[in-house]
Design an enzyme around this catalytic site. Structure first.
Site, short mmCIF file in Angstrom:
data_model
loop_
_atom_site.label_atom_id
_atom_site.label_comp_id
_atom_site.label_asym_id
_atom_site.label_seq_id
_atom_site.Cartn_x
_atom_site.Cartn_y
_atom_site.Cartn_z
N THR A 226 12.88 -14.13 -10.81
CA THR A 226 13.31 -15.28 -10.01
C THR A 226 13.13 -16.60 -10.76
OG1 THR A 226 12.64 -16.57 -8.06
CG2 THR A 226 10.97 -15.17 -9.00
N ASP A 227 13.92 -17.58 -10.35
CA ASP A 227 13.76 -18.93 -10.93
C ASP A 227 12.48 -19.59 -10.44
OD1 ASP A 227 14.51 -19.35 -8.30
OD2 ASP A 227 15.93 -20.96 -8.74
N GLU A 228 11.87 -19.02 -9.39
CA GLU A 228 10.67 -19.65 -8.81
C GLU A 228 9.49 -19.63 -9.77
OE1 GLU A 228 9.95 -18.62 -4.67
OE2 GLU A 228 12.08 -18.19 -4.41
N TYR B 284 3.85 -15.42 -4.29
CA TYR B 284 5.03 -14.64 -4.70
C TYR B 284 5.45 -14.98 -6.13
CZ TYR B 284 10.02 -13.56 -5.32
OH TYR B 284 11.22 -13.14 -5.85
N LYS C 149 5.47 -12.75 -9.61
CA LYS C 149 6.67 -12.51 -10.42
C LYS C 149 6.47 -13.05 -11.84
CE LYS C 149 10.09 -10.87 -9.32
NZ LYS C 149 10.56 -9.45 -9.27
P1 NAD Z 1 14.18 -6.96 -0.95
O1 NAD Z 1 12.88 -7.36 -0.36
O2 NAD Z 1 15.41 -7.05 -0.13
O3 NAD Z 1 14.08 -5.47 -1.51
C1 NAD Z 1 12.98 -5.00 -2.21
C2 NAD Z 1 13.06 -3.47 -2.23
O4 NAD Z 1 11.93 -2.98 -2.98
C3 NAD Z 1 12.99 -2.84 -0.84
O5 NAD Z 1 13.97 -1.83 -0.72
C4 NAD Z 1 11.60 -2.24 -0.78
O6 NAD Z 1 11.51 -1.08 0.03
C5 NAD Z 1 11.34 -1.92 -2.25
N1 NAD Z 1 9.91 -1.87 -2.59
C6 NAD Z 1 8.97 -2.80 -2.28
N2 NAD Z 1 7.77 -2.41 -2.75
C7 NAD Z 1 7.96 -1.23 -3.39
C8 NAD Z 1 7.13 -0.35 -4.11
N3 NAD Z 1 5.82 -0.59 -4.24
N4 NAD Z 1 7.67 0.77 -4.64
C9 NAD Z 1 8.98 1.04 -4.51
N5 NAD Z 1 9.83 0.24 -3.86
C10 NAD Z 1 9.33 -0.88 -3.29
O7 NAD Z 1 14.31 -7.83 -2.27
P2 NAD Z 1 15.63 -8.45 -2.93
O8 NAD Z 1 15.91 -9.74 -2.29
O9 NAD Z 1 16.68 -7.40 -2.99
O10 NAD Z 1 15.07 -8.75 -4.40
C11 NAD Z 1 15.15 -7.77 -5.43
C12 NAD Z 1 14.52 -8.32 -6.68
O11 NAD Z 1 15.17 -9.52 -7.07
C13 NAD Z 1 13.04 -8.67 -6.52
O12 NAD Z 1 12.36 -8.32 -7.69
C14 NAD Z 1 13.04 -10.18 -6.33
O13 NAD Z 1 11.85 -10.75 -6.79
C15 NAD Z 1 14.22 -10.57 -7.19
N6 NAD Z 1 14.90 -11.81 -6.77
C16 NAD Z 1 15.34 -11.96 -5.49
C17 NAD Z 1 16.02 -13.13 -5.14
C18 NAD Z 1 16.56 -13.32 -3.75
O14 NAD Z 1 17.06 -14.42 -3.44
N7 NAD Z 1 16.56 -12.34 -2.88
C19 NAD Z 1 16.22 -14.14 -6.09
C20 NAD Z 1 15.75 -13.95 -7.40
C21 NAD Z 1 15.11 -12.77 -7.73
#
Ligand code: NAD
Length: 334
Positions: A132-134, A157, A161
């Site tokens: 993430t950009d955070e 969070y 990350k």
């Molecule tokens: P999300 O919360 O929708 O999905 C996360 C998934 O990971 C879920 O299906 C959950 O069941 C699974 N999970 C959680 N803990 C787990 C574990 N211990 N073992 C196996 N599976 C596990 O998240 P997202 O929004 O789809 O984000 C996906 C990735 O992208 C993350 O790494 C997040 O940090 C990164 N990200 C998200 C955003 C955003 O805006 N959503 C932006 C930048 C980066």
């Protein structure tokens, strides 16, 4: 294209969009989706690909090292695209330990197992970490995050990350593990969990409940359409340079309050309510602890190297996204 890819967190918001794209586009590649199905994971998101011959689901946790060993032995992965994470800042303020557990230790487990299995030959292997950009912290009115900027995470969070990014980089520098990291801005689009801002606002308007807005709603986020994000991931996965990190941005900076006003306008229209009648649901609440003021992402590296740009017009993307949630909420209500 690689032959056998482990995707973690494929039942989540971004992972499900990524899997749909890759499973359909690369029928010769075998995809294994490892997901522990926390409250944020839902296999219904990928119902449409669940019977594809090149797709497998494993219900399991990335913190379970013995399971990872079994999976690497069974599927002989040549790549990992790692998305599994605890992803909600508010939850991290309430329970930071689960963020350290999954985001830090889970990532370390995956790195360790990939190193162990690939150590004889790192050629053609790739550990791609989605971040993430955070991790860069918070901006004032000016400037955008660049890949060379120092990490200054400010929430549990983003600290988790950032820590996982550091571990991933350390495996490249220390052991030569082929890694890439990408850091994207806030994603929006269909199928996101209702805990996140855009789906939450839509749901509360639909249910005529109050819409909580932190502080005065002046914080600024850069919104990236999830379809554009997964296209960037595909591009980086195929062409990215080993050991590099790439920023991915949406070029859509907007104050939270302006975003909510825009959502209200579209929702009221789609729900046949008088224009702006849902404005009354807005409720300003005490600001999030340590709330980052502004995020903005400079993605010129990705643009210069691969010509990537976000394609989705924000108004169109928002309109489509809102419609998808309202359609879903209507069917749940029936
Ligand atoms: P999300 O919360 O929708 O999905 C996360 C998934 O990971 C879920 O299906 C959950 O069941 C699974 N999970 C959680 N803990 C787990 C574990 N211990 N073992 C196996 N599976 C596990 O998240 P997202 O929004 O789809 O984000 C996906 C990735 O992208 C993350 O790494 C997040 O940090 C990164 N990200 C998200 C955003 C955003 O805006 N959503 C932006 C930048 C980066």
């Amino acid at each position: 294209m690689k032959k056998s890819i482990l995707i973690t967190g494929g039942a989540g918001f971004i992972g499900s969009h990524l899997l749909r794209l890759l499973v359909n586009e690369y029928p010769e590649t075998n995809f294994v989706n490892l997901d522990s199905l926390t409250y944020a994971g839902d296999l219904k998101r990928i119902d449409d690909i669940s019977n594809q011959p090149n797709y497998n689901f494993v219900h399991g946790d990335i913190t379970d090292l013995s399971l990872l060993k079994i999976l690497f032995e069974k599927y002989n992965f040549d790549s990992v695209i790692h998305l599994a994470a605890e992803s909600h800042v508010d939850q991290s303020i309430i329970n930071p330990f689960s963020f350290a557990q999954t985001n830090v230790l889970g990532t370390l487990n995956l790195l360790e197992i990939a190193k162990e299995f690939w150590s004889k030959n790192f050629n053609d292997k790739l550990f791609y970490h989605i971040s993430t950009d955070e991790v860069y912290g918070s901006l004032g009115e000016e400037g955008s995050f660049k890949e060379i900027d120092p990490y200054k995470p400010r929430s549990p969070y983003s600290a988790s990350k950032a820590s996982s990014d550091h571990f991933v980089n350390s495996y490249f520098h220390t052991y030569g593990l082929p890694i890439i990291i990408s850091n994207s801005s806030n994603n929006y689009g269909p199928d996101q969990d209702y805990e996140k801002l855009i789906p939450l606002v839509i749901k509360n308007i639909f249910e005529k409940k109050s819409i909580p807005i932190y502080g005065k709603g002046e914080n600024i986020r850069d919104w990236l359409y999830v379809g554009d994000h997964v296209r960037a991931i595909e591009l980086i996965f195929k062409n990215g340079r080993i050991g590099e990190n790439y920023n991915i941005g949406g070029q859509n900076e907007i104050r939270n309050i302006d975003l909510v006003n825009q959502i209200i306008k579209i929702c009221d229209k789609l729900l046949d309510r008088p224009e702006n009648s849902s404005l009354k649901f807005i409720k300003f609440v005490q600001d999030r602890k340590g709330h980052d003021y502004r995020y903005s992402v400079d993605f010129s590296k990705l643009n210069n190297e691969f010509g990537w740009n976000p394609m989705k017009n924000f108004n169109e993307g928002l309109q489509e996204t809102i419609k998808s949630y309202i359609d879903k909420l209507k069917t749940i209500k029936k």
